[in-house]
Design a protein around this motif. Structure first.
Motif, PDB file in Angstrom:
ATOM      1  N   LEU A   1      15.508  -1.206  10.930  1.00 38.84           N
ATOM      2  CA  LEU A   1      14.033  -1.918  10.872  1.00 38.84           C
ATOM      3  C   LEU A   1      13.364  -1.820  12.378  1.00 38.84           C
ATOM      4  CD1 LEU A   1      14.767  -5.041   8.706  1.00 38.84           C
ATOM      5  CD2 LEU A   1      13.606  -3.036   7.849  1.00 38.84           C
ATOM      6  N   LYS A   2      14.074  -1.946  13.473  1.00 37.90           N
ATOM      7  CA  LYS A   2      13.633  -2.088  14.857  1.00 37.90           C
ATOM      8  C   LYS A   2      12.974  -0.663  15.054  1.00 37.90           C
ATOM      9  CE  LYS A   2      14.410  -2.535  19.707  1.00 37.90           C
ATOM     10  NZ  LYS A   2      13.903  -1.231  19.760  1.00 37.90           N
ATOM     11  N   ALA A   3      13.632   0.247  14.672  1.00 38.33           N
ATOM     12  CA  ALA A   3      13.206   1.703  14.832  1.00 38.33           C
ATOM     13  C   ALA A   3      11.771   2.055  13.945  1.00 38.33           C
ATOM     14  CB  ALA A   3      14.238   2.852  14.418  1.00 38.33           C
ATOM     15  N   LEU A   4      11.843   1.488  12.577  1.00 36.88           N
ATOM     16  CA  LEU A   4      10.631   1.554  12.035  1.00 36.88           C
ATOM     17  C   LEU A   4       9.518   0.652  12.512  1.00 36.88           C
ATOM     18  CD1 LEU A   4      12.338   1.119   8.452  1.00 36.88           C
ATOM     19  CD2 LEU A   4      11.156   3.404   9.418  1.00 36.88           C
ATOM     20  N   VAL A   5       9.756  -0.350  13.210  1.00 35.93           N
ATOM     21  CA  VAL A   5       8.715  -1.358  13.843  1.00 35.93           C
ATOM     22  C   VAL A   5       8.047  -0.478  14.820  1.00 35.93           C
ATOM     23  CG1 VAL A   5       8.286  -3.279  15.104  1.00 35.93           C
ATOM     24  CG2 VAL A   5       9.487  -3.545  13.262  1.00 35.93           C
ATOM     25  N   ASP A   6       9.005  -0.077  15.624  1.00 31.77           N
ATOM     26  CA  ASP A   6       8.410   1.112  16.758  1.00 31.77           C
ATOM     27  C   ASP A   6       7.678   2.273  16.446  1.00 31.77           C
ATOM     28  OD1 ASP A   6       9.910  -0.723  18.576  1.00 31.77           O
ATOM     29  OD2 ASP A   6      11.630   0.513  18.765  1.00 31.77           O
ATOM     30  N   LYS A   7       8.067   2.660  15.342  1.00 30.21           N
ATOM     31  CA  LYS A   7       7.282   3.771  14.646  1.00 30.21           C
ATOM     32  C   LYS A   7       6.048   3.326  14.055  1.00 30.21           C
ATOM     33  CE  LYS A   7       7.949   7.108  10.779  1.00 30.21           C
ATOM     34  NZ  LYS A   7       7.496   8.312  11.677  1.00 30.21           N
ATOM     35  N   GLU A   8       5.907   2.216  13.318  1.00 34.08           N
ATOM     36  CA  GLU A   8       4.934   1.732  12.303  1.00 34.08           C
ATOM     37  C   GLU A   8       3.839   0.845  13.181  1.00 34.08           C
ATOM     38  OE1 GLU A   8       3.647   2.522   9.410  1.00 34.08           O
ATOM     39  OE2 GLU A   8       5.511   3.838   8.798  1.00 34.08           O
TER      40      GLU A   8
ATOM     41  N   ASP B   1       0.663  -1.178  -0.252  1.00 33.21           N
ATOM     42  CA  ASP B   1      -0.129   0.018   0.059  1.00 33.21           C
ATOM     43  C   ASP B   1       0.791   1.305   0.074  1.00 33.21           C
ATOM     44  OD1 ASP B   1      -2.726  -1.141   0.360  1.00 33.21           O
ATOM     45  OD2 ASP B   1      -1.651  -1.900   1.932  1.00 33.21           O
ATOM     46  N   ARG B   2       2.153   1.237   0.697  1.00 36.36           N
ATOM     47  CA  ARG B   2       2.806   2.293   0.855  1.00 36.36           C
ATOM     48  C   ARG B   2       4.312   1.837   1.285  1.00 36.36           C
ATOM     49  NH1 ARG B   2       3.415   4.224   6.041  1.00 36.36           N
ATOM     50  NH2 ARG B   2       2.159   3.137   7.579  1.00 36.36           N
ATOM     51  N   SER B   3       5.306   2.880   1.110  1.00 31.87           N
ATOM     52  CA  SER B   3       6.504   2.233   1.317  1.00 31.87           C
ATOM     53  C   SER B   3       7.438   3.324   2.027  1.00 31.87           C
ATOM     54  CB  SER B   3       7.335   1.956   0.156  1.00 31.87           C
ATOM     55  OG  SER B   3       7.335   3.010  -0.854  1.00 31.87           O
ATOM     56  N   VAL B   4       8.207   2.842   2.716  1.00 30.08           N
ATOM     57  CA  VAL B   4       9.426   3.888   3.553  1.00 30.08           C
ATOM     58  C   VAL B   4      10.815   3.679   3.121  1.00 30.08           C
ATOM     59  CG1 VAL B   4      10.075   4.664   5.767  1.00 30.08           C
ATOM     60  CG2 VAL B   4       7.790   3.885   5.250  1.00 30.08           C
ATOM     61  N   LEU B   5      11.735   4.509   2.576  1.00 27.46           N
ATOM     62  CA  LEU B   5      13.151   4.321   2.351  1.00 27.46           C
ATOM     63  C   LEU B   5      13.805   4.947   3.368  1.00 27.46           C
ATOM     64  CD1 LEU B   5      15.500   3.668   0.417  1.00 27.46           C
ATOM     65  CD2 LEU B   5      14.945   5.957  -0.664  1.00 27.46           C
ATOM     66  N   VAL B   6      14.770   4.322   4.141  1.00 28.57           N
ATOM     67  CA  VAL B   6      15.754   4.845   5.141  1.00 28.57           C
ATOM     68  C   VAL B   6      17.096   5.080   4.053  1.00 28.57           C
ATOM     69  CG1 VAL B   6      17.003   4.591   6.925  1.00 28.57           C
ATOM     70  CG2 VAL B   6      14.752   3.474   6.908  1.00 28.57           C
TER      71      VAL B   6
ATOM     72  N   GLY C   1      17.725   7.908  14.660  1.00 24.97           N
ATOM     73  CA  GLY C   1      18.369   7.734  16.046  1.00 24.97           C
ATOM     74  C   GLY C   1      19.253   6.393  15.912  1.00 24.97           C
ATOM     75  N   VAL C   2      19.690   5.965  14.920  1.00 23.43           N
ATOM     76  CA  VAL C   2      20.426   4.839  14.674  1.00 23.43           C
ATOM     77  C   VAL C   2      21.719   4.842  14.053  1.00 23.43           C
ATOM     78  CG1 VAL C   2      20.384   2.563  13.525  1.00 23.43           C
ATOM     79  CG2 VAL C   2      18.339   3.388  14.325  1.00 23.43           C
ATOM     80  N   ASP C   3      22.941   4.521  14.496  1.00 22.44           N
ATOM     81  CA  ASP C   3      24.299   4.564  14.186  1.00 22.44           C
ATOM     82  C   ASP C   3      24.321   3.416  13.196  1.00 22.44           C
ATOM     83  OD1 ASP C   3      26.839   4.646  13.785  1.00 22.44           O
ATOM     84  OD2 ASP C   3      27.473   3.745  15.853  1.00 22.44           O
ATOM     85  N   VAL C   4      24.671   3.608  12.098  1.00 25.47           N
ATOM     86  CA  VAL C   4      24.749   2.424  11.052  1.00 25.47           C
ATOM     87  C   VAL C   4      26.309   2.499  10.536  1.00 25.47           C
ATOM     88  CG1 VAL C   4      22.358   2.756  10.032  1.00 25.47           C
ATOM     89  CG2 VAL C   4      24.425   3.992   9.368  1.00 25.47           C
ATOM     90  N   ALA C   5      27.144   2.721  11.377  1.00 27.38           N
ATOM     91  CA  ALA C   5      28.598   2.752  11.134  1.00 27.38           C
ATOM     92  C   ALA C   5      29.068   1.155  10.861  1.00 27.38           C
ATOM     93  CB  ALA C   5      29.537   3.349  12.193  1.00 27.38           C
ATOM     94  N   PRO C   6      29.843   0.754   9.911  1.00 27.00           N
ATOM     95  CA  PRO C   6      30.045  -0.776   9.713  1.00 27.00           C
ATOM     96  C   PRO C   6      30.819  -1.310  10.693  1.00 27.00           C
ATOM     97  CG  PRO C   6      30.642   0.515   7.749  1.00 27.00           C
ATOM     98  CD  PRO C   6      30.320   1.576   8.952  1.00 27.00           C
ATOM     99  N   ARG C   7      30.543  -2.272  11.124  1.00 24.06           N
ATOM    100  CA  ARG C   7      31.548  -2.996  12.516  1.00 24.06           C
ATOM    101  C   ARG C   7      32.414  -4.112  11.766  1.00 24.06           C
ATOM    102  NH1 ARG C   7      27.846   0.352  14.333  1.00 24.06           N
ATOM    103  NH2 ARG C   7      27.499   0.202  16.728  1.00 24.06           N
ATOM    104  N   LEU C   8      32.158  -4.456  10.385  1.00 25.73           N
ATOM    105  CA  LEU C   8      32.884  -5.535   9.802  1.00 25.73           C
ATOM    106  C   LEU C   8      33.923  -4.859   8.762  1.00 25.73           C
ATOM    107  CD1 LEU C   8      30.408  -8.444   9.601  1.00 25.73           C
ATOM    108  CD2 LEU C   8      32.301  -8.047  11.328  1.00 25.73           C
ATOM    109  N   LYS C   9      35.032  -5.120   8.330  1.00 26.62           N
ATOM    110  CA  LYS C   9      35.690  -4.786   7.315  1.00 26.62           C
ATOM    111  C   LYS C   9      35.896  -5.532   6.230  1.00 26.62           C
ATOM    112  CE  LYS C   9      39.993  -2.130   6.051  1.00 26.62           C
ATOM    113  NZ  LYS C   9      41.249  -1.581   6.571  1.00 26.62           N
ATOM    114  N   THR C  10      35.707  -5.710   4.871  1.00 23.19           N
ATOM    115  CA  THR C  10      36.124  -6.508   3.919  1.00 23.19           C
ATOM    116  C   THR C  10      37.502  -6.236   3.628  1.00 23.19           C
ATOM    117  OG1 THR C  10      33.796  -6.374   3.207  1.00 23.19           O
ATOM    118  CG2 THR C  10      35.509  -7.331   1.722  1.00 23.19           C
TER     119      THR C  10
END
Length: 249
Positions: free
Chosen positions: A101-108, A81-86, A208-217
């Motif tokens: 996704l957790k932040a979006l679940v809390d919101k939606e 029906d609708r969509s959300v892009l982070v 309010g989410v930190d998306v900095a990578p924790r792993l390095k390729t």
């Protein structure tokens, strides 16, 4: 009942993946991109739940670059029906996606989250499980059948020994397997309708989410080239080669 369906933009499954010359990753320049096949199955299942009267709204969600809007439009053409892009240009790893996704679940506040069991680009198979842990929700992975009745969902899942049936109390997380359904063909009228459906854009900072990578390729390399096969005249020659050259007999 609201259903949230996360979808990922990946290299199309028909495209031969190429490694960058500096071996830092996969080359996606001028490469056809599409929705992750497992996520497409998840959108189809959510749409079927809505068509059967079980779900009232299907919300598609994607995390990544601006071009992921195309993937979300495809999800809405299927039936969302609708969509959300982070939107973010940061390379997102499974834990970062699960936090978004957790932040979006809390919101939606959906009652059910359906997503693909894994993405075909990294094959991580982690996001669904991490999201369930962050939300402290029950989960059923590798679903081949989903039935919602009242405040419970019954999921048949594929395991090594056959099939296993779980009953979860909503809200819950379900990850989809290939045999759950066959996604419908997206028609031109539905593509045109999808252009008029709402698509909201957020940023990780707004959530309010930190998306900095924790792993390095460190390095990405192509598999070694297979050597050509050998045609043998008879069984005796085959056994001789297996025994003396391959040394597997």
């Amino acid at each position: 009942m609201k259903v949230l369906v996360p979808v990922k933009r990946v290299v199309d499954y028909n495209v031969k993946v190429r490694v960058k010359s500096d071996q830092t990753g996969v080359d996606v320049a001028n490469v056809k991109m599409s929705m992750n096949p497992f996520d497409e199955i998840a959108v189809e299942e959510a749409t079927r739940l809505k068509e059967s009267g079980v779900a009232t709204e299907v919300v598609a969600v994607s995390c990544g670059v601006q071009q992921a809007q195309e993937t979300l439009r495809t999800a809405m053409a299927i039936g969302a029906d609708r969509s959300v892009l982070v939107q973010t240009d940061v390379e997102l790893q499974p834990l970062a996606v699960a936090k978004l996704l957790k932040a979006l679940v809390d919101k939606e506040q959906p009652q059910l989250v359906i997503l693909g069991k894994q993405a075909i680009d990294d094959d991580a198979n982690q996001t669904g499980q991490m999201l369930a842990a962050l939300l402290d929700w029950p989960q059923a992975t590798f679903a081949s059948k989903v039935e919602v009745a009242g405040d419970k969902v019954k999921v048949t899942r594929e395991i090594d020994g056959g099939l296993e049936t779980l009953e979860l109390k909503l809200p819950a997380i379900v990850t989809t397997d290939l045999r759950l359904n066959e996604p419908r063909y997206v028609t031109l009228p539905n593509i045109m309708k999808a252009k008029k459906k709402p698509l909201d854009t957020l940023t990780p900072e707004e959530l309010g989410v930190d998306v900095a990578p924790r792993l390095k390729t460190l390095k990405v390399s192509e598999p070694p080239v297979r050597s050509a096969g050998v045609v043998v005249p008879d069984v005796a020659a085959l056994v001789d080669k297996l025994k003396n050259e391959a040394k597997v007999v």
